[in-house]
Design an enzyme around this catalytic site. Structure first.
Site, PDB file in Angstrom:
ATOM      1  N   ARG A  94     -15.676  -7.721  -5.108  1.00 11.60           N
ATOM      2  CA  ARG A  94     -14.923  -7.527  -3.868  1.00 11.60           C
ATOM      3  C   ARG A  94     -14.321  -6.129  -3.872  1.00 11.60           C
ATOM      4  NH1 ARG A  94      -9.034  -9.801  -2.095  1.00 11.60           N
ATOM      5  NH2 ARG A  94      -9.000  -8.438  -0.296  1.00 11.60           N
TER       6      ARG A  94
ATOM      7  N   ASN B 232      -6.787  -7.517   4.425  1.00 14.74           N
ATOM      8  CA  ASN B 232      -6.183  -8.109   3.232  1.00 14.74           C
ATOM      9  C   ASN B 232      -4.694  -8.379   3.435  1.00 14.74           C
ATOM     10  OD1 ASN B 232      -6.275  -8.775   0.278  1.00 14.74           O
ATOM     11  ND2 ASN B 232      -4.728  -7.154   0.229  1.00 14.74           N
ATOM     12  N   GLU B 233      -4.288  -9.598   3.138  1.00 14.95           N
ATOM     13  CA  GLU B 233      -2.874  -9.985   3.018  1.00 14.95           C
ATOM     14  C   GLU B 233      -1.978  -9.501   4.143  1.00 14.95           C
ATOM     15  OE1 GLU B 233      -1.259  -8.991  -0.790  1.00 14.95           O
ATOM     16  OE2 GLU B 233      -2.309 -10.616  -1.763  1.00 14.95           O
TER      17      GLU B 233
ATOM     18  N   GLN C  61      -6.684   2.192  -4.237  1.00 15.78           N
ATOM     19  CA  GLN C  61      -6.206   1.945  -5.597  1.00 15.78           C
ATOM     20  C   GLN C  61      -7.135   2.497  -6.681  1.00 15.78           C
ATOM     21  OE1 GLN C  61      -5.193  -2.401  -4.505  1.00 15.78           O
ATOM     22  NE2 GLN C  61      -3.672  -1.886  -6.038  1.00 15.78           N
TER      23      GLN C  61
ATOM     24  N   GLU D 273      -8.175 -13.422  -4.788  1.00 14.57           N
ATOM     25  CA  GLU D 273      -7.493 -12.683  -5.863  1.00 14.57           C
ATOM     26  C   GLU D 273      -6.733 -13.665  -6.737  1.00 14.57           C
ATOM     27  OE1 GLU D 273      -4.861  -9.476  -4.617  1.00 14.57           O
ATOM     28  OE2 GLU D 273      -6.336  -8.780  -3.169  1.00 14.57           O
TER      29      GLU D 273
ATOM     30  N   ASN E 237      -5.237 -15.285  -1.850  1.00 16.92           N
ATOM     31  CA  ASN E 237      -4.831 -14.432  -2.973  1.00 16.92           C
ATOM     32  C   ASN E 237      -3.677 -15.148  -3.654  1.00 16.92           C
ATOM     33  OD1 ASN E 237      -6.640 -12.598  -1.941  1.00 16.92           O
ATOM     34  ND2 ASN E 237      -5.117 -11.037  -1.441  1.00 16.92           N
TER      35      ASN E 237
ATOM     36  N   TYR F  16      -1.246 -15.753  -6.971  1.00 17.15           N
ATOM     37  CA  TYR F  16      -0.768 -15.164  -8.225  1.00 17.15           C
ATOM     38  C   TYR F  16       0.229 -16.042  -8.960  1.00 17.15           C
ATOM     39  CZ  TYR F  16      -2.982 -10.727  -7.145  1.00 17.15           C
ATOM     40  OH  TYR F  16      -3.915  -9.745  -6.890  1.00 17.15           O
TER      41      TYR F  16
ATOM     42  N   GLU G  20      -1.102   0.799  -8.617  1.00 19.15           N
ATOM     43  CA  GLU G  20      -0.489  -0.467  -8.215  1.00 19.15           C
ATOM     44  C   GLU G  20       0.615  -0.213  -7.178  1.00 19.15           C
ATOM     45  OE1 GLU G  20      -1.540  -3.576  -8.630  1.00 19.15           O
ATOM     46  OE2 GLU G  20       0.230  -4.092  -7.449  1.00 19.15           O
ATOM     47  N   TRP G  21       0.239   0.393  -6.076  1.00 20.00           N
ATOM     48  CA  TRP G  21       1.118   0.645  -4.939  1.00 20.00           C
ATOM     49  C   TRP G  21       2.452   1.237  -5.394  1.00 20.00           C
ATOM     50  CZ3 TRP G  21      -2.449   0.924  -1.599  1.00 20.00           C
ATOM     51  CH2 TRP G  21      -3.479  -0.008  -1.536  1.00 20.00           C
TER      52      TRP G  21
HETATM   53  C1  BGC Z   1      -2.942  -6.902  -3.416  1.00 23.77           C
HETATM   54  C2  BGC Z   1      -3.462  -5.868  -4.386  1.00 23.77           C
HETATM   55  C3  BGC Z   1      -2.428  -5.634  -5.469  1.00 23.77           C
HETATM   56  C4  BGC Z   1      -2.206  -6.939  -6.194  1.00 23.77           C
HETATM   57  C5  BGC Z   1      -1.287  -6.854  -7.395  1.00 23.77           C
HETATM   58  C6  BGC Z   1      -2.310  -8.081  -4.088  1.00 23.77           C
HETATM   59  O1  BGC Z   1      -1.314  -8.602  -3.298  1.00 23.77           O
HETATM   60  O2  BGC Z   1      -3.958  -7.329  -2.554  1.00 23.77           O
HETATM   61  O3  BGC Z   1      -3.778  -4.704  -3.689  1.00 23.77           O
HETATM   62  O4  BGC Z   1      -2.787  -4.625  -6.336  1.00 23.77           O
HETATM   63  O5  BGC Z   1      -1.657  -7.843  -5.294  1.00 23.77           O
HETATM   64  O6  BGC Z   1       0.008  -6.562  -7.012  1.00 23.77           O
END
Ligand code: BGC
Length: 529
Positions: free
Chosen positions: A109, A199-200, A52, A414, A340, A342, A470-471
């Site tokens: 990280r 990760n995830e 990224q 995260e 993580n 959100y 952002e993927w």
């Molecule tokens: C991921 C990140 C991603 C972020 C925001 C997370 O799930 O680990 O790589 O950029 O979300 O979408």
């Protein structure tokens, strides 16, 4: 059973796309929060991942990754963006570390690009220039008193492994991951005291093998139209292989490295919270199931040695099984739980009720009108769907982890958002990111509450240090504390970076200077120093 599996995965439409993370709604009261609400040695950091931000996709011996290939397929990424250059962190890492330091952060990280270390996957030599790059990052961090928190694998993997045997679809990947992890322990473990293996694994299984929006882009109808894949089964297989790969790497670390190097090792799972959409018993059970099928899918095996019984009951033999030897290997294979987090999402039952996917799902407190729907081809989101603010969800997921997995320290690996940018996407609006400050203040207050109630949380990482690739969204969403100009790649601190600097006792003036004081040439010469 087929229909049940389909219905089960149905709510992962919801999970995946709402958890393409964000923040919205201002309904919760903002709470005061100070550094002294957290223990002295608490880790405060930001998080990034190699693909990224690094760029330099074919420099200094780096091999080709799955994301290098995928991002170059027309139509896969918004605006056909790629990570070829990304933020050119490969050449600007010193400046970025300076910014982390100026914000007063005591940890960072980041992830290691598998193809910088092993350009050809398992075969071929270790690329010493890749090792040198990460050595310089680690040493520069330590010089500034910043604790490296290192993810061994964050989505980007050697394309060669995909081509040869389908990467995570094959059990061979377990050994190849362990091979890579061993090199990381050997080369960096003398200085890295916190490791995240992968990760995830839950989110990547859905993005890559359910909906096909990440490489290798596998899915099957009605989840999407992909060239290959089976959305009912493949996500379960890849998570199975990733769990075993994780556990084998942890075993290796514990036997050969841990005592000598004195580090700890865990994993970071997607850990959103779920609430029922209505008061119906079905929806209540659906919310409980969603948490189990998402979070405990990862952590039950790693703590207790097997998948949750609720998953076995619904999925039967579609869910892979662990042999007795494997159960012993995965049980207790972590030193801490990485979350993580959100957002909190509404959950609607799809096992006992009909799900139309037409306007049924709303992020909590976010939208009162239709936001998500799918047609035969794809799921679409409305433009503002990247911002859901439900701070209590963080405390709730911590409490869930604490109760289900007692005695395990927790890191919030995260937490972050990409607020709507308003009209016209103006730079001033992006820099003046008061919504992001609102988000973090309130999530930190929720975290402090969890600590007061006995949660053993040891650290908190903001996603992300800076706007980045952002993927599937390319550069269209911005999670950073630092703004990155896409033409010049110049970094500028957003208001949120300044807020963190004053919250953590960093250096505001230095922050302004540090985010652009080193130009590429200066960085490169420092790199060679
Ligand atoms: C991921 C990140 C991603 C972020 C925001 C997370 O799930 O680990 O790589 O950029 O979300 O979408």
């Amino acid at each position: 059973m087929g229909t049940k599996i389909l219905q089960f995965w149905s709510y992962f439409f919801l999970i995946l796309f709402l958890s393409s993370h964000g923040c919205f709604s201002q309904n919760e009261e903002e709470e005061g929060i100070k550094r002294s609400d957290f223990p002295k040695h608490f880790l405060f950091g930001t998080a990034t991942s190699s693909y990224q931000i690094e760029g330099a996709y074919n420099e200094d011996g780096k091999g080709v990754s799955n994301w290098d290939v995928f991002s170059h397929i027309p139509g896969k990424i918004k605006n056909n963006d790629t990570g070829d250059v990304a933020n050119n962190h490969y050449h600007r890492f010193l400046e970025d570390i300076e910014s982390i330091h100026s914000m007063g952060m005591n940890s960072y990280r980041f992830s290691i690009s598998w193809t910088r270390i092993l350009p050809e996957g398992r075969f071929g030599k270790v690329n010493r220039r890749g090792i040198t790059f990460y050595n310089k990052i680690i040493d520069s961090l330590l010089l500034k008193g910043i604790e490296p928190f290192v993810t061994i694998h964050h989505f980007d993997l050697p394309f060669e492994l995909d081509q040869r045997y389908g990467s995570w679809m094959s059990s061979q990947m377990q050994e190849d991951f362990v091979y890579f992890a061993k090199i990381c322990f050997e080369e960096f473990g003398d200085r890295v005291k916190h490791w995240i293996t992968i990760n995830e694994i839950n989110q990547i299984a859905k993005a890559a093998y359910l909906n096909g929006v990440s490489p290798p882009g596998h899915c099957s109808p009605p989840f999407g139209k992909c060239l290959a894949g089976n959305s009912d089964i493949e996500p379960l297989i890849v998570v199975h292989n990733m769990l075993l790969a994780h556990a084998k790497a942890v075993n290796l670390y514990r036997i050969y490295f841990q005592e000598k190097q004195g580090g700890s090792i865990g994993i970071a799972a997607g850990g959103n919270m779920y609430e029922p959409l209505t008061d119906s018993e079905f929806d209540k059970h659906a919310a409980e199931r969603a948490l189990i099928f998402d979070f405990s899918w990862v952590y039950d095996p790693l703590v207790y040695g097997d998948y949750p019984k609720e998953m076995r009951e619904i999925l039967g033999n579609q869910l892979p099984s662990f042999s007795d030897i494997e159960k012993n290997t995965i049980k207790e294979s972590l030193d801490y739980i990485g979350i993580n987090h959100y957002a909190t999402l509404y959950t609607k039952d799809c096992l006992h009720s009909t799900c139309s996917f037409e306007g049924s799902y709303h992020p909590i407190q976010g939208f009162l009108e239709t936001t998500w729907y799918r047609d035969d081809i794809s799921i679409r989101e409305t433009s503002e769907a990247a911002f859901v603010v439900v701070p209590r969800g963080l405390e709730e997921i911590i409490n869930y982890a604490k109760e289900r997995y007692p005695n395990k320290p927790i890191f919030i690996t995260e937490n972050g958002c990409s607020p709507p940018l308003g009209n016209g996407n103006k730079v001033e609006d992006i820099l003046n990111d008061t919504k992001r400050i609102y988000y973090h203040k309130n999530y930190l207050a929720s975290l402090a509450k969890a600590l007061r109630n006995g949660g053993d949380v040891r650290g908190y990482f903001v996603w992300s240090l800076m706007d980045n690739f952002e993927w599937a969204n390319g550069y269209t969403t911005r999670y950073g504390l630092l703004y990155v100009d896409r033409h010049t790649l110049k970094r500028r601190p957003k208001l949120s970076a300044q807020w963190f600097a004053s919250f953590l006792g960093g250096n505001l003036q230095q922050l302004d200077k540090s985010s652009s004081f080193l130009n590429t040439n200066a960085s490169s010469s420092l790199m060679d120093a």
